[in-house]
Design a protein around this motif. Structure first.
Motif, short mmCIF file in Angstrom:
data_model
loop_
_atom_site.label_atom_id
_atom_site.label_comp_id
_atom_site.label_asym_id
_atom_site.label_seq_id
_atom_site.Cartn_x
_atom_site.Cartn_y
_atom_site.Cartn_z
N GLU A 12 0.83 -1.20 0.00
CA GLU A 12 0.00 0.00 0.00
C GLU A 12 0.86 1.25 0.00
O GLU A 12 1.99 1.24 0.51
CB GLU A 12 -0.89 0.05 1.25
CG GLU A 12 -1.87 -1.08 1.36
CD GLU A 12 -2.69 -1.03 2.63
OE1 GLU A 12 -3.76 -1.66 2.65
OE2 GLU A 12 -2.27 -0.38 3.62
N VAL A 13 0.28 2.32 -0.56
CA VAL A 13 0.93 3.62 -0.53
C VAL A 13 -0.16 4.69 -0.36
O VAL A 13 -1.25 4.57 -0.92
CB VAL A 13 1.78 3.87 -1.80
CG1 VAL A 13 0.93 3.95 -3.04
CG2 VAL A 13 2.63 5.12 -1.65
N HIS A 14 0.14 5.67 0.48
CA HIS A 14 -0.77 6.80 0.71
C HIS A 14 -0.40 7.89 -0.29
O HIS A 14 0.76 8.30 -0.38
CB HIS A 14 -0.60 7.31 2.14
CG HIS A 14 -1.33 8.59 2.40
ND1 HIS A 14 -0.70 9.79 2.47
CD2 HIS A 14 -2.64 8.84 2.58
CE1 HIS A 14 -1.59 10.74 2.70
NE2 HIS A 14 -2.78 10.19 2.76
N ILE A 15 -1.41 8.34 -1.05
CA ILE A 15 -1.17 9.35 -2.08
C ILE A 15 -1.96 10.60 -1.75
O ILE A 15 -3.18 10.53 -1.52
CB ILE A 15 -1.56 8.81 -3.47
CG1 ILE A 15 -0.75 7.55 -3.79
CG2 ILE A 15 -1.36 9.88 -4.54
CD1 ILE A 15 -1.17 6.84 -5.05
N HIS A 16 -1.29 11.72 -1.74
CA HIS A 16 -1.92 13.01 -1.45
C HIS A 16 -2.57 13.53 -2.73
O HIS A 16 -2.10 14.50 -3.34
CB HIS A 16 -0.86 13.98 -0.92
CG HIS A 16 -1.44 15.23 -0.35
ND1 HIS A 16 -0.68 16.17 0.26
CD2 HIS A 16 -2.70 15.71 -0.29
CE1 HIS A 16 -1.44 17.18 0.65
NE2 HIS A 16 -2.67 16.91 0.31
N ALA A 17 -3.64 12.83 -3.15
CA ALA A 17 -4.38 13.20 -4.36
C ALA A 17 -5.72 12.46 -4.35
O ALA A 17 -5.85 11.40 -3.74
CB ALA A 17 -3.60 12.83 -5.61
N ASP A 18 -6.68 13.02 -5.05
CA ASP A 18 -8.00 12.43 -5.19
C ASP A 18 -7.90 11.08 -5.91
O ASP A 18 -7.14 10.95 -6.87
CB ASP A 18 -8.88 13.39 -5.99
CG ASP A 18 -10.33 12.96 -6.05
OD1 ASP A 18 -10.62 12.00 -6.80
OD2 ASP A 18 -11.15 13.59 -5.37
N THR A 112 -5.84 9.25 -1.31
CA THR A 112 -6.02 7.89 -1.82
C THR A 112 -5.10 6.91 -1.11
O THR A 112 -3.91 7.19 -0.92
CB THR A 112 -5.69 7.85 -3.33
OG1 THR A 112 -6.51 8.79 -4.01
CG2 THR A 112 -5.91 6.46 -3.91
N LEU A 113 -5.67 5.78 -0.73
CA LEU A 113 -4.87 4.64 -0.30
C LEU A 113 -4.86 3.69 -1.49
O LEU A 113 -5.90 3.14 -1.85
CB LEU A 113 -5.45 3.96 0.93
CG LEU A 113 -4.67 2.73 1.40
CD1 LEU A 113 -3.28 3.15 1.90
CD2 LEU A 113 -5.41 2.00 2.49
#
Length: 174
Positions: A12-18, A112-113
């Motif tokens: 998993e990666v946390h993304i600072h975007a919709d 987004t995850l």
């Protein structure tokens, strides 16, 4: 003998975007990739289901080499993308009896995850399973961790410029 499937631990990666923007970036088939190489090519388009040719660079036994695959890609926008390998020829693709990958895009307060899951099986029953566990599982896992990190950077850079899906001021850490 029936091959024994191997399920990789999800990455998993946390993304600072919709997530809608993240989904669009990941499904930009036909566009050049972030490293300048040609991106995936759509061979057949059936709406949400597409036959796509990929060339995935994998490092195996210290040697990096692109491995071509053809996969059915099923889009469930903006929540999920499923990939199913079309059996092929060659030492890698020809040895794979099963390859099912999935990206899921979970909304987290405007961020987004992105989660990657994979299940594969190699021909040759138990010897194939052992080869898969010892050699291919670590290679695929490492490749996908690196790929998710690249996607994160690409998607966040795109979000900085997006008018349709601008970045939110802050995202909860996951």
């Amino acid at each position: 003998m029936t091959p024994k499937p191997i399920t990789l631990r999800p990455t998993e990666v946390h993304i600072h975007a919709d997530r809608r923007l993240a989904f669009q970036v990941v499904t930009a088939f036909g566009a050049a990739s972030s490293n300048g190489s040609a991106g995936p090519k759509v061979l057949e388009d059936h709406g949400a289901r597409k036959l796509v040719a990929f060339s995935t660079p994998l490092k195996l036994l210290g040697v990096s080499k692109p491995f071509p695959t053809t996969e059915w890609v099923t889009l469930n926008e903006p929540e999920q993308i499923d990939f199913e390998l079309v059996p092929g020829k060659g030492p890698i693709v020809g040895g794979l009896k099963l390859l099912l990958d999935r990206f899921t895009f979970e909304d987290r307060s405007g961020c987004t995850l992105l989660r990657y899951e994979s299940r594969f099986a190699i021909r040759w029953s138990w010897p194939g399973w052992l080869l898969g566990k010892l050699l291919f599982a670590p290679v695929i896992g490492s490749h996908m961790r690196h790929h998710l990190d690249e996607l994160k950077v690409t998607i966040e850079e795109r979000a900085k410029r997006s008018r349709a899906f601008p970045q939110v001021e802050s995202c909860p850490e996951m």
